[in-house]
Design a protein around this motif. Structure first.
Motif, PDB file in Angstrom:
ATOM      1  N   VAL A 134      43.121  30.862  48.118  1.00 23.94           N
ATOM      2  CA  VAL A 134      42.416  31.650  47.089  1.00 23.94           C
ATOM      3  C   VAL A 134      41.213  32.309  47.765  1.00 23.94           C
ATOM      4  CG1 VAL A 134      41.119  31.548  44.927  1.00 23.94           C
ATOM      5  CG2 VAL A 134      43.198  30.176  45.207  1.00 23.94           C
ATOM      6  N   THR A 135      41.337  33.605  48.012  1.00 25.57           N
ATOM      7  CA  THR A 135      40.306  34.312  48.775  1.00 25.57           C
ATOM      8  C   THR A 135      39.643  35.421  47.967  1.00 25.57           C
ATOM      9  OG1 THR A 135      42.015  35.748  49.707  1.00 25.57           O
ATOM     10  CG2 THR A 135      41.403  33.799  50.990  1.00 25.57           C
ATOM     11  N   SER A 136      39.865  35.424  46.646  1.00 22.86           N
ATOM     12  CA  SER A 136      39.205  36.421  45.801  1.00 22.86           C
ATOM     13  C   SER A 136      39.013  35.867  44.398  1.00 22.86           C
ATOM     14  CB  SER A 136      40.050  37.704  45.720  1.00 22.86           C
ATOM     15  OG  SER A 136      41.221  37.470  44.946  1.00 22.86           O
ATOM     16  N   ASP A 137      38.064  36.456  43.668  1.00 30.78           N
ATOM     17  CA  ASP A 137      37.856  36.072  42.273  1.00 30.78           C
ATOM     18  C   ASP A 137      39.112  36.369  41.454  1.00 30.78           C
ATOM     19  OD1 ASP A 137      35.334  35.693  43.309  1.00 30.78           O
ATOM     20  OD2 ASP A 137      34.334  37.133  41.991  1.00 30.78           O
ATOM     21  N   GLY A 138      39.800  37.461  41.794  1.00 29.99           N
ATOM     22  CA  GLY A 138      41.007  37.847  41.069  1.00 29.99           C
ATOM     23  C   GLY A 138      42.111  36.813  41.171  1.00 29.99           C
ATOM     24  N   GLN A 139      42.292  36.257  42.371  1.00 30.47           N
ATOM     25  CA  GLN A 139      43.309  35.207  42.541  1.00 30.47           C
ATOM     26  C   GLN A 139      42.948  33.975  41.714  1.00 30.47           C
ATOM     27  OE1 GLN A 139      43.070  35.510  46.980  1.00 30.47           O
ATOM     28  NE2 GLN A 139      45.230  34.976  46.868  1.00 30.47           N
ATOM     29  N   ALA A 140      41.674  33.632  41.718  1.00 28.80           N
ATOM     30  CA  ALA A 140      41.227  32.482  40.920  1.00 28.80           C
ATOM     31  C   ALA A 140      41.449  32.755  39.430  1.00 28.80           C
ATOM     32  CB  ALA A 140      39.755  32.191  41.203  1.00 28.80           C
ATOM     33  N   LYS A 141      41.140  33.967  39.013  1.00 29.79           N
ATOM     34  CA  LYS A 141      41.275  34.321  37.587  1.00 29.79           C
ATOM     35  C   LYS A 141      42.727  34.230  37.131  1.00 29.79           C
ATOM     36  CE  LYS A 141      38.984  37.532  34.426  1.00 29.79           C
ATOM     37  NZ  LYS A 141      39.869  37.512  33.281  1.00 29.79           N
ATOM     38  N   SER A 142      43.657  34.589  38.025  1.00 27.91           N
ATOM     39  CA  SER A 142      45.066  34.525  37.631  1.00 27.91           C
ATOM     40  C   SER A 142      45.506  33.082  37.384  1.00 27.91           C
ATOM     41  CB  SER A 142      45.955  35.192  38.689  1.00 27.91           C
ATOM     42  OG  SER A 142      45.990  34.428  39.865  1.00 27.91           O
ATOM     43  N   ILE A 143      44.963  32.129  38.157  1.00 24.86           N
ATOM     44  CA  ILE A 143      45.285  30.709  37.943  1.00 24.86           C
ATOM     45  C   ILE A 143      44.641  30.219  36.639  1.00 24.86           C
ATOM     46  CG2 ILE A 143      44.962  28.373  38.858  1.00 24.86           C
ATOM     47  CD1 ILE A 143      45.227  29.585  41.683  1.00 24.86           C
ATOM     48  N   ILE A 144      43.412  30.655  36.392  1.00 24.17           N
ATOM     49  CA  ILE A 144      42.726  30.298  35.136  1.00 24.17           C
ATOM     50  C   ILE A 144      43.528  30.808  33.938  1.00 24.17           C
ATOM     51  CG2 ILE A 144      40.669  30.770  33.736  1.00 24.17           C
ATOM     52  CD1 ILE A 144      39.093  30.833  36.434  1.00 24.17           C
ATOM     53  N   GLU A 145      44.006  32.033  34.032  1.00 25.08           N
ATOM     54  CA  GLU A 145      44.770  32.627  32.925  1.00 25.08           C
ATOM     55  C   GLU A 145      46.128  31.968  32.765  1.00 25.08           C
ATOM     56  OE1 GLU A 145      44.604  36.740  34.009  1.00 25.08           O
ATOM     57  OE2 GLU A 145      42.660  37.049  33.012  1.00 25.08           O
ATOM     58  N   GLU A 146      46.745  31.594  33.889  1.00 27.35           N
ATOM     59  CA  GLU A 146      48.034  30.891  33.831  1.00 27.35           C
ATOM     60  C   GLU A 146      47.882  29.568  33.080  1.00 27.35           C
ATOM     61  OE1 GLU A 146      51.581  29.402  36.897  1.00 27.35           O
ATOM     62  OE2 GLU A 146      49.698  30.185  37.691  1.00 27.35           O
TER      63      GLU A 146
END
Length: 261
Positions: free
Chosen positions: A65-77
């Protein structure tokens, strides 16, 4: 009866996380547990048996996880409204991996959580010595001993954790409806859950039962009035439920004295 919450538990295979998972599920909350080793899925799924909340175990690499966007996708999942960071490199893979996970990935999940309106609480499991400045409630001797021991033996871990703790504190302040909580235990032990010291401890040394850390994390998530704060923690003599109520009611914040406070 508390509302149903969806908790994203990062570092789900760790000892504290495995103790926390059933505590959340027994509140009828749903847990998405993120782990990196597929071989652990079956064992972790057993933690969900016999509870009213649902457990979903996902295999993801926090190191990637190297970006806020990647983290956000896991949060949304996970459809998360609460996030718990109980992950870490654990000293494996050298300093580079420690910074990648304990500082960088943690910071991405913090910023992504604050940027996700449905997420209202983030609990970071940190450690008691993670601070930049001597707190007013510590003597110079306590501060010096902490710097001479913790920092020298855990230099990279300290640098990574204190950076992530600062990000959590500063980012959390951007939203009034968001609580970023740093739960900061002393030396972790395998003792059973028991009474605690929560808030401004007079020492940087001392044991902290992992089971008590898990219990306090659940109680802090459950408390409707908790605000962005750092809470230091050791084994002690106060009932954990009473300790959380007191700390929240008094607005205890161990970030006091930090440059960004």
């Amino acid at each position: 009866m508390s509302s149903i919450h969806n908790v994203l538990l990062l570092g789900g295979s760790g000892k504290i996380a495995q103790m926390l998972t059933p505590l959340l599920l027994q509140r009828s909350w749903n847990v998405t547990s993120i782990i990196h080793n597929p071989a652990q899925v079956a064992n972790l799924q057993k933690l969900g048996e016999g509870h009213s909340g649902k457990l979903n175990v996902l295999v993801r690499s926090l190191e990637d996880v190297t970006s806020d966007g990647q983290a956000k996708s896991i949060i949304e999942e996970a459809k998360a409204d609460y996030v718990v960071w109980s992950a870490g490199a654990g000293g494996k893979g050298g300093p580079e991996r420690t910074f990648k996970i304990d500082r960088d990935a943690a910071s991405h999940f913090i910023r992504a959580s604050v940027a996700t309106p449905s997420v209202t609480k983030f609990v970071m499991i940190s450690f008691l010595g993670s601070r930049l400045s001597k707190p007013a409630w510590w003597t110079e001797a306590v501060w010096q001993e902490d710097m001479d021991t913790t920092r020298k033996s855990l230099q990279q871990y300290y640098e990574a954790k204190v950076a992530a703790d600062q990000v959590l504190y500063e980012e959390s302040k951007k939203r009034k409806d968001f609580a970023g909580i740093g739960l900061r235990p002393g030396f972790l032990t395998l003792e059973p859950a028991g009474k605690v010291t929560l808030g401004k401890t007079t020492t940087a040394k001392g044991g902290a039962s992992r089971a008590s850390v898990a219990n306090l994390a659940a109680l802090l998530l459950e408390n409707p009035d908790v605000k962005t704060s750092w809470l230091d923690m050791l084994d002690g003599d106060e009932d954990p439920e009473a300790a959380v109520k007191r700390a929240v009611a008094e607005g205890v914040n161990c970030a006091e004295g930090e440059p960004f406070y």
